[in-house]
Design a protein around this motif. Structure first.
Motif, PDB file in Angstrom:
ATOM      1  N   ALA A 103       0.300  36.503  23.088  1.00  0.00           N
ATOM      2  CA  ALA A 103      -0.102  37.488  24.101  1.00  0.00           C
ATOM      3  C   ALA A 103       1.034  38.485  24.322  1.00  0.00           C
ATOM      4  CB  ALA A 103      -0.443  36.792  25.419  1.00  0.00           C
ATOM      5  N   GLU A 104       0.679  39.738  24.432  1.00  0.00           N
ATOM      6  CA  GLU A 104       1.653  40.806  24.652  1.00  0.00           C
ATOM      7  C   GLU A 104       2.165  40.734  26.084  1.00  0.00           C
ATOM      8  OE1 GLU A 104       4.190  43.644  24.883  1.00  0.00           O
ATOM      9  OE2 GLU A 104       3.325  43.152  22.923  1.00  0.00           O
ATOM     10  N   VAL A 105       3.454  40.507  26.248  1.00  0.00           N
ATOM     11  CA  VAL A 105       4.040  40.284  27.571  1.00  0.00           C
ATOM     12  C   VAL A 105       3.999  41.540  28.443  1.00  0.00           C
ATOM     13  CG1 VAL A 105       6.463  40.756  26.986  1.00  0.00           C
ATOM     14  CG2 VAL A 105       5.930  39.080  28.746  1.00  0.00           C
ATOM     15  N   ASN A 106       3.983  42.719  27.836  1.00  0.00           N
ATOM     16  CA  ASN A 106       3.991  43.968  28.600  1.00  0.00           C
ATOM     17  C   ASN A 106       2.660  44.709  28.572  1.00  0.00           C
ATOM     18  OD1 ASN A 106       6.707  43.995  29.625  1.00  0.00           O
ATOM     19  ND2 ASN A 106       7.375  44.327  27.518  1.00  0.00           N
ATOM     20  N   SER A 107       1.562  44.014  28.271  1.00  0.00           N
ATOM     21  CA  SER A 107       0.270  44.699  28.292  1.00  0.00           C
ATOM     22  C   SER A 107      -0.049  45.137  29.718  1.00  0.00           C
ATOM     23  CB  SER A 107      -0.833  43.801  27.730  1.00  0.00           C
ATOM     24  OG  SER A 107      -0.966  42.639  28.505  1.00  0.00           O
ATOM     25  N   ILE A 108      -0.803  46.217  29.824  1.00  0.00           N
ATOM     26  CA  ILE A 108      -1.096  46.789  31.140  1.00  0.00           C
ATOM     27  C   ILE A 108      -2.593  46.797  31.406  1.00  0.00           C
ATOM     28  CG2 ILE A 108       0.988  48.193  31.258  1.00  0.00           C
ATOM     29  CD1 ILE A 108      -0.722  50.605  30.394  1.00  0.00           C
ATOM     30  N   ASP A 109      -2.937  46.754  32.698  1.00  0.00           N
ATOM     31  CA  ASP A 109      -4.333  46.857  33.110  1.00  0.00           C
ATOM     32  C   ASP A 109      -4.644  48.316  33.461  1.00  0.00           C
ATOM     33  OD1 ASP A 109      -3.274  47.293  35.684  1.00  0.00           O
ATOM     34  OD2 ASP A 109      -3.793  45.288  36.391  1.00  0.00           O
ATOM     35  N   MET A 110      -5.793  48.573  34.050  1.00  0.00           N
ATOM     36  CA  MET A 110      -6.182  49.945  34.370  1.00  0.00           C
ATOM     37  C   MET A 110      -5.253  50.630  35.363  1.00  0.00           C
ATOM     38  SD  MET A 110     -10.344  49.960  34.432  1.00  0.00           S
ATOM     39  CE  MET A 110     -10.355  51.458  35.382  1.00  0.00           C
ATOM     40  N   GLY A 111      -4.572  49.849  36.181  1.00  0.00           N
ATOM     41  CA  GLY A 111      -3.630  50.413  37.138  1.00  0.00           C
ATOM     42  C   GLY A 111      -2.217  50.481  36.594  1.00  0.00           C
ATOM     43  N   ASN A 113      -0.505  48.018  35.676  1.00  0.00           N
ATOM     44  CA  ASN A 113       0.247  46.841  36.106  1.00  0.00           C
ATOM     45  C   ASN A 113       0.352  45.857  34.954  1.00  0.00           C
ATOM     46  OD1 ASN A 113       0.644  47.264  39.072  1.00  0.00           O
ATOM     47  ND2 ASN A 113      -1.577  47.429  38.977  1.00  0.00           N
ATOM     48  N   THR A 114       1.510  45.236  34.836  1.00  0.00           N
ATOM     49  CA  THR A 114       1.733  44.194  33.837  1.00  0.00           C
ATOM     50  C   THR A 114       1.621  42.830  34.512  1.00  0.00           C
ATOM     51  OG1 THR A 114       4.107  44.114  34.263  1.00  0.00           O
ATOM     52  CG2 THR A 114       3.351  45.691  32.581  1.00  0.00           C
ATOM     53  N   ALA A 115       1.704  41.790  33.708  1.00  0.00           N
ATOM     54  CA  ALA A 115       1.741  40.434  34.262  1.00  0.00           C
ATOM     55  C   ALA A 115       2.928  40.294  35.215  1.00  0.00           C
ATOM     56  CB  ALA A 115       1.835  39.408  33.130  1.00  0.00           C
ATOM     57  N   LEU A 116       4.041  40.942  34.889  1.00  0.00           N
ATOM     58  CA  LEU A 116       5.229  40.886  35.755  1.00  0.00           C
ATOM     59  C   LEU A 116       4.975  41.567  37.099  1.00  0.00           C
ATOM     60  CD1 LEU A 116       8.150  39.943  36.041  1.00  0.00           C
ATOM     61  CD2 LEU A 116       8.863  42.110  34.983  1.00  0.00           C
ATOM     62  N   HIS A 117       4.258  42.680  37.095  1.00  0.00           N
ATOM     63  CA  HIS A 117       3.897  43.334  38.364  1.00  0.00           C
ATOM     64  C   HIS A 117       3.130  42.351  39.261  1.00  0.00           C
ATOM     65  CE1 HIS A 117       4.583  47.255  36.325  1.00  0.00           C
ATOM     66  NE2 HIS A 117       4.823  47.685  37.558  1.00  0.00           N
ATOM     67  N   TRP A 118       2.095  41.714  38.676  1.00  0.00           N
ATOM     68  CA  TRP A 118       1.242  40.825  39.468  1.00  0.00           C
ATOM     69  C   TRP A 118       1.983  39.579  39.929  1.00  0.00           C
ATOM     70  CZ3 TRP A 118      -2.778  42.464  41.840  1.00  0.00           C
ATOM     71  CH2 TRP A 118      -3.525  43.506  41.307  1.00  0.00           C
ATOM     72  N   ALA A 119       2.753  38.965  39.043  1.00  0.00           N
ATOM     73  CA  ALA A 119       3.496  37.761  39.422  1.00  0.00           C
ATOM     74  C   ALA A 119       4.532  38.081  40.493  1.00  0.00           C
ATOM     75  CB  ALA A 119       4.168  37.146  38.194  1.00  0.00           C
ATOM     76  N   SER A 120       5.158  39.244  40.390  1.00  0.00           N
ATOM     77  CA  SER A 120       6.151  39.655  41.389  1.00  0.00           C
ATOM     78  C   SER A 120       5.492  39.871  42.748  1.00  0.00           C
ATOM     79  CB  SER A 120       6.842  40.951  40.947  1.00  0.00           C
ATOM     80  OG  SER A 120       7.514  40.761  39.733  1.00  0.00           O
ATOM     81  N   MET A 121       4.390  40.582  42.739  1.00  0.00           N
ATOM     82  CA  MET A 121       3.691  40.860  43.986  1.00  0.00           C
ATOM     83  C   MET A 121       3.221  39.572  44.660  1.00  0.00           C
ATOM     84  SD  MET A 121       0.402  43.273  44.755  1.00  0.00           S
ATOM     85  CE  MET A 121      -0.804  42.251  43.970  1.00  0.00           C
ATOM     86  N   GLN A 144       0.983  53.823  40.643  1.00  0.00           N
ATOM     87  CA  GLN A 144       1.521  54.219  41.948  1.00  0.00           C
ATOM     88  C   GLN A 144       3.033  54.438  41.875  1.00  0.00           C
ATOM     89  OE1 GLN A 144      -0.684  51.383  41.807  1.00  0.00           O
ATOM     90  NE2 GLN A 144      -2.292  52.881  42.163  1.00  0.00           N
ATOM     91  N   GLU A 145       3.549  54.481  40.628  1.00  0.00           N
ATOM     92  CA  GLU A 145       4.985  54.675  40.371  1.00  0.00           C
ATOM     93  C   GLU A 145       5.847  53.521  40.895  1.00  0.00           C
ATOM     94  OE1 GLU A 145       6.465  57.065  38.441  1.00  0.00           O
ATOM     95  OE2 GLU A 145       4.391  57.541  37.956  1.00  0.00           O
ATOM     96  N   LYS A 146       5.256  52.331  40.969  1.00  0.00           N
ATOM     97  CA  LYS A 146       5.978  51.146  41.438  1.00  0.00           C
ATOM     98  C   LYS A 146       6.427  50.302  40.254  1.00  0.00           C
ATOM     99  CE  LYS A 146       4.837  51.883  45.790  1.00  0.00           C
ATOM    100  NZ  LYS A 146       5.754  52.350  46.770  1.00  0.00           N
ATOM    101  N   ILE A 147       7.661  49.816  40.320  1.00  0.00           N
ATOM    102  CA  ILE A 147       8.132  48.823  39.373  1.00  0.00           C
ATOM    103  C   ILE A 147       7.929  47.462  40.030  1.00  0.00           C
ATOM    104  CG2 ILE A 147       9.735  50.384  38.189  1.00  0.00           C
ATOM    105  CD1 ILE A 147      12.022  49.140  39.812  1.00  0.00           C
TER     106      ILE A 147
END
Length: 170
Positions: A103-111, A113-121, A144-147
């Motif tokens: 699985a690509e670790v940096n794949s993004i969704d429609m927003g 967001n990566t898996a890291l964005h979601w896990a962090s949030m 939304q220009e958020k890391i």
């Protein structure tokens, strides 16, 4: 078989083999695979089978689906991958397995967001740690220009500060 909360009855016509698989019916899923059910098509709600299993942490079902030829990068209508959904819902073993399977670790969704964005949030600290160790890019910005570190907020998770510390250290 799905349960209709309004009528209080089980409704066979609302059944979906993949949505039902997330309840852990491994043998049942295996039977449907043997009957030729499609492994990479989304159900009527827009979710493909591996994404449903990963999002619910059903590792055995994920293994079965991948062994039978499911695409590790299949996406739902929101552009989520199984890895993104597993990270979002806090299923570390599933995240590890999916990455091991390519699985690509940096794949993004429609927003974006990566898996890291979601896990962090969501404050899934062990998943954040694992994703970073696997090369997840902590500098990618969503729409939304958020890391990822920007999403570590108390409104989303009680463990946000631990995820923030981890992201700061990398």
């Amino acid at each position: 078989m799905p349960f209709d909360l309004i009528t209080g009855k089980f409704v066979p016509e609302k059944s979906n083999i993949w949505r039902d698989c997330v309840d852990g019916y491994y043998d049942w899923v295996q039977e449907h695979i043997e009957d030729g059910a499609p492994l990479n098509e989304a159900d009527h709600c827009g979710d493909p089978p591996l994404l449903l299993a990963a999002g619910n942490g059903h590792l055995a079902v994920c293994q079965l689906l991948l062994e039978e030829g499911a695409d590790v990068e299949q996406r739902n209508v929101m552009g989520e991958t199984p890895l993104i959904r597993a990270a979002h819902n806090g299923h570390l073993a599933t995240v590890q397995y999916l990455i091991d399977k390519g699985a690509e670790v940096n794949s993004i969704d429609m927003g974006d967001n990566t898996a890291l964005h979601w896990a962090s949030m969501r404050g899934h600290v062990e998943i954040v740690k694992y994703l970073l160790a696997q090369g997840a890019d902590r500098t990618l910005r969503n729409k939304q220009e958020k890391i990822p570190i920007d999403l570590c907020q108390p409104c989303w998770s009680n463990s946000y500060r631990f995820a923030r510390q981890l992201l700061s250290a990398y």
